[in-house]
Design an enzyme around this catalytic site. Structure first.
Site, mmCIF file in Angstrom:
data_model
loop_
_atom_site.group_PDB
_atom_site.id
_atom_site.type_symbol
_atom_site.label_atom_id
_atom_site.label_comp_id
_atom_site.label_asym_id
_atom_site.label_seq_id
_atom_site.Cartn_x
_atom_site.Cartn_y
_atom_site.Cartn_z
ATOM 1 N N GLU A 1 -27.481 -67.612 4.445
ATOM 2 C CA GLU A 1 -26.281 -67.130 5.129
ATOM 3 C C GLU A 1 -25.010 -67.494 4.376
ATOM 4 O O GLU A 1 -24.098 -66.667 4.232
ATOM 5 C CB GLU A 1 -26.230 -67.695 6.549
ATOM 6 C CG GLU A 1 -25.018 -67.230 7.351
ATOM 7 C CD GLU A 1 -25.046 -67.717 8.788
ATOM 8 O OE1 GLU A 1 -26.045 -67.439 9.474
ATOM 9 O OE2 GLU A 1 -24.086 -68.376 9.221
ATOM 10 N N ARG B 1 4.820 -46.160 -1.891
ATOM 11 C CA ARG B 1 5.952 -46.573 -1.073
ATOM 12 C C ARG B 1 7.219 -46.668 -1.932
ATOM 13 O O ARG B 1 7.252 -47.431 -2.919
ATOM 14 C CB ARG B 1 5.658 -47.929 -0.411
ATOM 15 C CG ARG B 1 6.820 -48.555 0.344
ATOM 16 C CD ARG B 1 7.148 -47.841 1.611
ATOM 17 N NE ARG B 1 8.035 -48.646 2.450
ATOM 18 C CZ ARG B 1 8.642 -48.169 3.516
ATOM 19 N NH1 ARG B 1 8.470 -46.891 3.883
ATOM 20 N NH2 ARG B 1 9.415 -48.955 4.238
#
Length: 385
Positions: free
Chosen positions: A242, A268
């Protein structure tokens, strides 16, 4: 040192990213168990849920390096990081302990349907007073003539609201320390097992989490995983997988948000120029790339150690810290570069919410540093000659 993945794994990852983008993205805010199950079956058919399980049990038999690449691709394509997190927790915290510790009968009975997506698994270990301190759990498994009886409560159990099979850790020998815990495979419909309502969480909302209560829950002898007293070993084995492979999901999520951020600062315009031309913006983007690429190399190094059977206590702990901290900082940077748009609903704020828990689960980052320090022998004097 070869940084290139084999062509077949590269092709698999490319296909998985496209598949996840098309078929695995779910509701943005409200968890829908029916839709979760629909996507879960699709993930099973695609081979995600059994990626590292041997082929004889319905898996793909991949090693840890290929698994990291695969779950990075999943995190890149699936904007629902919670769903990808659930898939990783299912495979690495539940199925891999079955592969490592299960009997042949347990493996043949459980693994094929868990790999296919027919069933969902959950690892019930954390308690309100025993998170990182797993050896001081209170859930008991008392021996009876027919097996065991479970009593206690688990908290923060990933997948529990939709789980069909629970891997449960319980005390069989009070005061027994490392050998006092035992792991059990318990079906969700077992008498005396009750799942509480799902938590409302800051992030990872696509991954359902709840408490699990056991009240005189009977468990047969053949439900013991790895033998009595092996629970801590089962847990340690699950954490090896994990702490490395699950965090690959965050590599993919960071890549997805980074690419979106680069597009944003190119398009932008402020003060007559794209904001990407401003040094304050461009340098921040470079810092984001540096953190991601550094964390990625550390995680793949840990996966290589796991695949080769080398000790990965240091590499996995360092990689877990690096990936989780990089994800949080990348989320903050992505928000800052968007200005006011960053705090509205979108990829940047979603990454930050999903990344914050990564510093806590699978052992907090402070615990990881303790583990690494212990593995290095810090705090002990070297013997004098």
């Amino acid at each position: 040192m070869n940084f290139d993945l084999p062509p077949d794994i590269e092709a698999m990852c490319t296909a998985l990213t496209a598949f996840a983008r098309r078929d695995l993205n779910g509701p943005a805010h409200d968890f829908d168990s029916t839709d979760f199950r629909r996507r879960w079956l699709l993930a099973g058919k695609q081979g995600i849920l059994g990626a590292t399980v041997p082929e004889e049990y319905g898996g793909s038999g991949l090693d840890a390096v290929a698994a990291v690449a695969l779950f990075e691709a999943l995190g890149s394509g699936c904007a629902d990081t919670g769903f990808a997190f659930s898939a990783a927790a299912h495979l690495f915290a539940c199925l891999m302990p079955l592969v490592e510790f299960g009997t042949a009968e347990q493996q043949h009975r459980h693994l094929p349907r868990l790999c296919s997506g027919e069933l969902v698994a959950a690892h019930a270990i954390t308690e309100s007073d025993a998170g990182s301190d797993i050896l001081h759990q209170r859930t008991r498994a008392d021996r009876t003539a027919a097996g065991y009886v479970l009593n206690g409560t688990k908290v923060f159990t990933t997948n529990s609201p939709v789980a069909d099979t629970f891997l449960v850790q319980a005390v069989t020998q009070p005061g027994g320390g490392f050998f006092g815990l035992t792991a059990f495979l318990v079906p969700a419909d077992a008498p005396g097992l009750r799942v509480g309502p799902p938590y409302a969480k800051l992030g990872l909302r696509g991954s359902p989490t709840a408490e699990v209560h056991f009240t005189d829950c009977p468990v047969p002898l053949d439900a013991v995983l790895g033998g009595e007293g092996c629970g801590a070993s089962v847990f340690t084995g699950s954490m090896r997988w994990e702490r490395i492979c699950l965090f690959a999901v965050y590599l993919g999520a960071m890549r997805r948000v980074l690419d979106d951020t680069i597009d944003f600062v190119r398009d932008r315009v402020q003060f007559g120029s794209p904001i990407g031309e401003f040094q304050a913006v461009s340098h921040r983007v470079v810092d984001m790339i540096t953190r991601l690429e550094s964390a990625r190399l550390l995680l793949f190094k840990a996966a290589a150690d796991l695949s080769a059977g080398r000790d990965c206590e240091v590499s996995s702990g360092v990689a877990k810290v690096a990936v989780s901290e990089a994800a949080v900082q990348l989320g903050l940077d992505a928000i800052q570069l968007r200005g006011a748009l960053g705090v509205t609903d979108g990829v940047a704020e979603t990454l930050l919410r999903d990344a914050l828990p990564a510093r806590i689960f699978s052992g907090t980052n402070e615990i990881q540093k303790n583990n690494v320090a212990r593995a290095l022998g810090l705090g002990r004097r070297r013997p004098t000659r």
